[in-house]
Design an enzyme around this catalytic site. Structure first.
Site, PDB file in Angstrom:
ATOM      1  N   ILE A 200     -36.247  90.876-103.607  1.00 23.53           N
ATOM      2  CA  ILE A 200     -37.000  89.616-103.502  1.00 23.53           C
ATOM      3  C   ILE A 200     -36.270  88.531-104.290  1.00 23.53           C
ATOM      4  CG2 ILE A 200     -39.214  88.491-103.916  1.00 23.53           C
ATOM      5  CD1 ILE A 200     -40.488  91.288-103.760  1.00 23.53           C
TER       6      ILE A 200
ATOM      7  N   PRO B  60     -33.217  93.899-116.343  1.00 20.72           N
ATOM      8  CA  PRO B  60     -32.407  95.034-116.802  1.00 20.72           C
ATOM      9  C   PRO B  60     -31.455  95.512-115.710  1.00 20.72           C
ATOM     10  CG  PRO B  60     -34.752  95.373-117.275  1.00 20.72           C
ATOM     11  CD  PRO B  60     -34.665  94.145-116.441  1.00 20.72           C
TER      12      PRO B  60
ATOM     13  N   PRO C 166     -35.998  79.860 -62.013  1.00 24.17           N
ATOM     14  CA  PRO C 166     -36.438  80.286 -60.680  1.00 24.17           C
ATOM     15  C   PRO C 166     -37.944  80.207 -60.437  1.00 24.17           C
ATOM     16  CG  PRO C 166     -35.849  82.176 -62.035  1.00 24.17           C
ATOM     17  CD  PRO C 166     -35.575  80.970 -62.862  1.00 24.17           C
TER      18      PRO C 166
ATOM     19  N   ASP D 167     -37.922  68.738 -56.695  1.00 23.98           N
ATOM     20  CA  ASP D 167     -37.953  69.174 -55.307  1.00 23.98           C
ATOM     21  C   ASP D 167     -38.782  70.436 -55.133  1.00 23.98           C
ATOM     22  OD1 ASP D 167     -36.071  71.107 -56.070  1.00 23.98           O
ATOM     23  OD2 ASP D 167     -34.468  69.641 -55.724  1.00 23.98           O
TER      24      ASP D 167
ATOM     25  N   LYS E 182     -36.559  68.210 -49.784  1.00 21.22           N
ATOM     26  CA  LYS E 182     -35.433  69.067 -49.408  1.00 21.22           C
ATOM     27  C   LYS E 182     -35.958  70.418 -48.992  1.00 21.22           C
ATOM     28  CE  LYS E 182     -31.299  67.868 -51.651  1.00 21.22           C
ATOM     29  NZ  LYS E 182     -30.562  68.913 -52.226  1.00 21.22           N
TER      30      LYS E 182
ATOM     31  N   GLY F 190     -33.707  76.670 -60.546  1.00 14.60           N
ATOM     32  CA  GLY F 190     -32.577  77.492 -60.984  1.00 14.60           C
ATOM     33  C   GLY F 190     -31.633  76.732 -61.879  1.00 14.60           C
TER      34      GLY F 190
ATOM     35  N   ILE G   6     -25.499  75.536 -59.563  1.00 17.41           N
ATOM     36  CA  ILE G   6     -25.302  76.665 -58.639  1.00 17.41           C
ATOM     37  C   ILE G   6     -26.081  76.354 -57.370  1.00 17.41           C
ATOM     38  CG2 ILE G   6     -25.689  79.129 -58.252  1.00 17.41           C
ATOM     39  CD1 ILE G   6     -25.139  79.575 -61.187  1.00 17.41           C
TER      40      ILE G   6
ATOM     41  N   THR H  27     -30.415  80.899 -63.150  1.00 21.74           N
ATOM     42  CA  THR H  27     -30.263  80.836 -61.705  1.00 21.74           C
ATOM     43  C   THR H  27     -31.059  81.963 -61.037  1.00 21.74           C
ATOM     44  OG1 THR H  27     -28.615  80.617 -59.967  1.00 21.74           O
ATOM     45  CG2 THR H  27     -28.162  82.263 -61.662  1.00 21.74           C
TER      46      THR H  27
ATOM     47  N   MET I 108     -30.210  81.227 -50.016  1.00 19.76           N
ATOM     48  CA  MET I 108     -30.509  80.558 -48.744  1.00 19.76           C
ATOM     49  C   MET I 108     -30.152  81.443 -47.558  1.00 19.76           C
ATOM     50  SD  MET I 108     -28.956  76.858 -49.874  1.00 19.76           S
ATOM     51  CE  MET I 108     -27.533  77.582 -50.677  1.00 19.76           C
TER      52      MET I 108
ATOM     53  N   GLY J  93     -39.193  85.188 -56.331  1.00 19.11           N
ATOM     54  CA  GLY J  93     -38.863  85.941 -57.541  1.00 19.11           C
ATOM     55  C   GLY J  93     -39.337  85.267 -58.818  1.00 19.11           C
TER      56      GLY J  93
HETATM   57  N1  SAH Z   1     -29.909  76.005 -57.966  1.00 19.57           N
HETATM   58  C1  SAH Z   1     -30.696  77.127 -57.536  1.00 19.57           C
HETATM   59  C2  SAH Z   1     -30.398  77.521 -56.111  1.00 19.57           C
HETATM   60  C3  SAH Z   1     -30.718  76.480 -55.099  1.00 19.57           C
HETATM   61  S1  SAH Z   1     -30.414  77.002 -53.470  1.00 19.57           S
HETATM   62  C4  SAH Z   1     -30.482  78.304 -58.484  1.00 19.57           C
HETATM   63  O1  SAH Z   1     -29.572  78.270 -59.319  1.00 19.57           O
HETATM   64  O2  SAH Z   1     -31.244  79.275 -58.396  1.00 19.57           O
HETATM   65  C5  SAH Z   1     -31.999  77.580 -52.988  1.00 19.57           C
HETATM   66  C6  SAH Z   1     -32.004  79.075 -52.861  1.00 19.57           C
HETATM   67  O3  SAH Z   1     -32.160  79.671 -54.122  1.00 19.57           O
HETATM   68  C7  SAH Z   1     -33.173  79.611 -52.070  1.00 19.57           C
HETATM   69  O4  SAH Z   1     -32.940  79.542 -50.682  1.00 19.57           O
HETATM   70  C8  SAH Z   1     -33.214  81.043 -52.541  1.00 19.57           C
HETATM   71  O5  SAH Z   1     -32.233  81.803 -51.910  1.00 19.57           O
HETATM   72  C9  SAH Z   1     -32.820  80.912 -53.993  1.00 19.57           C
HETATM   73  N2  SAH Z   1     -33.999  80.918 -54.874  1.00 19.57           N
HETATM   74  C10 SAH Z   1     -34.357  79.970 -55.744  1.00 19.57           C
HETATM   75  N3  SAH Z   1     -35.459  80.321 -56.430  1.00 19.57           N
HETATM   76  C11 SAH Z   1     -35.809  81.541 -55.973  1.00 19.57           C
HETATM   77  C12 SAH Z   1     -36.860  82.442 -56.288  1.00 19.57           C
HETATM   78  N4  SAH Z   1     -37.797  82.163 -57.210  1.00 19.57           N
HETATM   79  N5  SAH Z   1     -36.921  83.620 -55.626  1.00 19.57           N
HETATM   80  C13 SAH Z   1     -36.005  83.929 -54.691  1.00 19.57           C
HETATM   81  N6  SAH Z   1     -34.982  83.106 -54.369  1.00 19.57           N
HETATM   82  C14 SAH Z   1     -34.882  81.927 -54.995  1.00 19.57           C
END
Ligand code: SAH
Length: 465
Positions: free
Chosen positions: A23, A43, A225, A248, A270, A302, A306, A331, A383, A412
């Protein structure tokens, strides 16, 4: 108020630490951060404690405590596990009106130590007056996460410019407004992002020609995600700071709830084939708002870099010298794989992982299929739902084993997550039998077979085999 919080300047001043165990060592580390001269009496004194004391310009005395040890010190900390010694130290100090802290014994203390959030020179002390130290530490943890580690740099910046700003704005009110604008605007973000020269140059500019409105700025932030718990601290901070938000479809409702309440929200859509706004219109909107002096948040699903067209969105800002920053997000591949119990790489199955777009511009011709068929890699298609049949067919046609395990993960990381597992050959038919909701992610490779073993991590989520 039972205690008045004060901050003690201990630089170069002798402090007595009674006790030589773990301590005492903890307290010595703290004292050494405050640049105190540490004298230790006990000590038995551990080696590390001795090193700290000597390095601080102090010394250790391997003997029993007596009140002569109190001579000349400005503070005493008693950190022994012997209550009668602790009591004796406290009594001697009280008699001499010397501030004393007895570890974990508030009733013997004249000063108590708070839980500390150290963003030197910014310092936050939290105390429950000794009544509920665990609670104080919990509050500290919350503050630690809310205040970026680099906040101290902001205080350093302010201190470097303090005198100049003072002579520039002799009137206290305009000086306060200047600091509020600067410490809340681009200079703050540049400093926190580590661009100290940029922040200093910005301050110079502002002093040379003070503007009532600071320049706007843009935060291109990855929102992960879907699960709001997967946001970064930085994302959350900027979400609570921005005045305008462009988001979006991929940004989930619970995440939007965390944006500052009074922020203007703009849906820029989008959807596949149903783009609400053209990309160029979004780029222009970001620029327009920033030029109006707004702090603009561009929130993307995400990670913005990416498959997020994040690069295009900041190009125009860079051309117009609008300050911006990009914040990475988790992502979909990482998020979905972890929540589905599918490691993206594994010593036995996959030595690399590829993120591939399943949005096939010219039918099937524009992917290098030959590079995607190796059995030692994991493929992650973003996608890919609309082209699922073509993707599986082309991979098999180019030589990938039709029995390769494949997973389609739906929504997901959200409470609606579903995982559909099949082989490369079977997956399209398996998915066609069901109503599947976007967004979905396709993972192909040997690692998918581990899902069975590792999925207990997500016991509540739906699975189909
Ligand atoms: N910038 C994003 C990706 C954008 S492109 C990233 O880094 O995750 C969009 C695609 O991301 C979707 O068509 C799908 O394939 C994937 N995606 C994004 N979120 C998702 C989720 N929660 N579960 C499954 N696929 C996901």
């Amino acid at each position: 108020m039972d205690y008045l919080p004060l901050f003690f300047d201990l630089r170069g001043k002798p402090v007595l630490l009674v006790g030589g165990g773990s301590i005492a060592l903890r307290k010595a580390r703290l004292l050494s951060k405050a640049n105190a001269v540490i004298r230790v009496v006990a000590p038995d004194i551990g080696k590390e404690l001795e090193t700290l004391a000597v390095a601080s310009g102090g010394n250790v005395l391997r003997e029993s405590y007596s009140d002569v040890h109190l001579d000349q010190v400005v503070l005493v900390i008693s950190a022994t596990d012997n209550t009668s010694i602790n009591r004796q130290v406290a009594e001697d100090c009280h008699a001499r009106r010397l501030p004393v802290n007895v570890v974990d014994t508030p009733e013997l203390c004249s000063v108590i130590m708070p839980a500390i959030v150290d963003r030197s020179p910014l310092m936050i002390g939290i105390s429950s007056g000794g009544e509920a130290p665990v609670l104080a530490r919990m509050v500290r943890a919350q503050i630690e996460s809310a205040i970026p580690g680099a906040y101290g740099r902001l205080a350093d910046l302010a201190s470097r410019f303090r005198e100049r700003v003072k002579s520039h704005f002799p009137d206290g009110e305009s000086r306060r407004r200047f600091w509020e604008r600067v410490l809340n605007g681009p200079a703050k973000e540049m400093t926190l992002a580590g661009d100290l020269p940029g922040a200093a140059a910005y301050l110079e500019d502002q002093l040379a020609s003070p503007q009532e409105h600071s320049t706007g700025e843009v935060y291109l932030v990855g929102a992960g995600p879907g699960d709001p718990d997967l946001l970064t601290f930085k994302a959350l901070r900027l979400m609570q700071q921005a005045e305008v938000v462009l988001y979006d479809r991929l940004v989930s409702e619970p995440i939007l709830d965390l944006v500052r309440r009074d922020a203007e929200r703009i849906y820029v859509g989008k959807q596949r084939a149903a783009h609400t706004l053209q990309q160029t219109e979004i780029n222009q909107l970001l620029l327009d708002y920033a030029l109006q002096g707004k702090r603009v948040l561009r929130l993307k699903g995400g990670d913005p870099f990416i498959f997020g067209r994040g690069g295009e969105e900041i190009e125009l800002l860079a051309q117009h010298k609008v300050p911006f920053q990009v914040v990475p997000g988790i992502t979909a591949a990482s998020g979905c794989a972890c929540y589905a119990g599918i490691p993206l790489t594994h010593r036995d199955y996959a030595q690399s992982v590829r993120f591939v777009t399943g949005h096939l511009k010219n039918g099937t011709s524009d992917l290098s299929w030959d590079e995607l068929i190796g059995s030692d890699q994991t493929l992650v298609f973003y996608m890919g739902l609309a082209s699922l049949t073509e993707i599986c067919r082309e991979l098999i046609a180019h030589g990938k084993d039709p029995a390769t395990p494949a997973a389609l993960i739906e929504q997901g990381t959200t409470p609606r997550q579903q995982v559909h597992i099949a082989t490369l050959a079977d997956l399209p038919a398996r998915v066609a039998e069901r109503e599947v909701h976007a967004p979905t992610l396709l993972i192909i490779g040997g690692v998918v077979s581990l899902h069975e073993k590792l999925r207990w991590f997500s016991p509540d989520r739906g699975d189909t085999q």
